[in-house]
Design a protein around this motif. Sequence first.
Motif: not given
Length: 153
Positions: A13-17, A23-27, A62-77
């Motif tokens: 239920q938290d995907v996308g938040r 996601y902060h851990v991933l960053k 859900l997988r696509e959403q998470i991968l999009r979010d991860i790509e956005n995190i990657w772009k920010d670092i």
Amino acid sequence: AMSDVLFINMWTQDVGRYTASNYHVLKIVFEMNLKLFTQKCEKKIVIILRDFHPKQYNKEKLREQILRDIENIWKDIKTPDDNCLISNYFKFDFITLSHKIYNPDEFEKDVDDLRNKLIIGKGNSNYLFEHSTSFEGVPTSGLVEYCSNIWST
């Protein structure tokens, strides 16, 4: 820094938040791996989606959403160059676990499936550490120094 596989435990239920999805851990993982290592093989990040129910959620979406979010995190670092792809450093795997209370039988089956992915054996094509082909060979006697150097850096 010490592992070739990182498990991220995420409530479906938290995907996308950003905060709730860890996601902060991933960053932090992305930034530290780029800072500390020149990788010879990708690290694997396994995202475990808890309380998953196929009638309520679509795993592929859900997988696509998470991968999009991860790509956005990657772009920010900060990466070594602008064309640096996350796929050069990380592989992603997705595992779903049913709700333990409401679907205990399915939950136990899902946990057994996950357990089997952790067992090395001939013919286990689902082994989670299969991607890890390069071992730096840190001897047991040098582990403390290796960890200290990583911590200091």
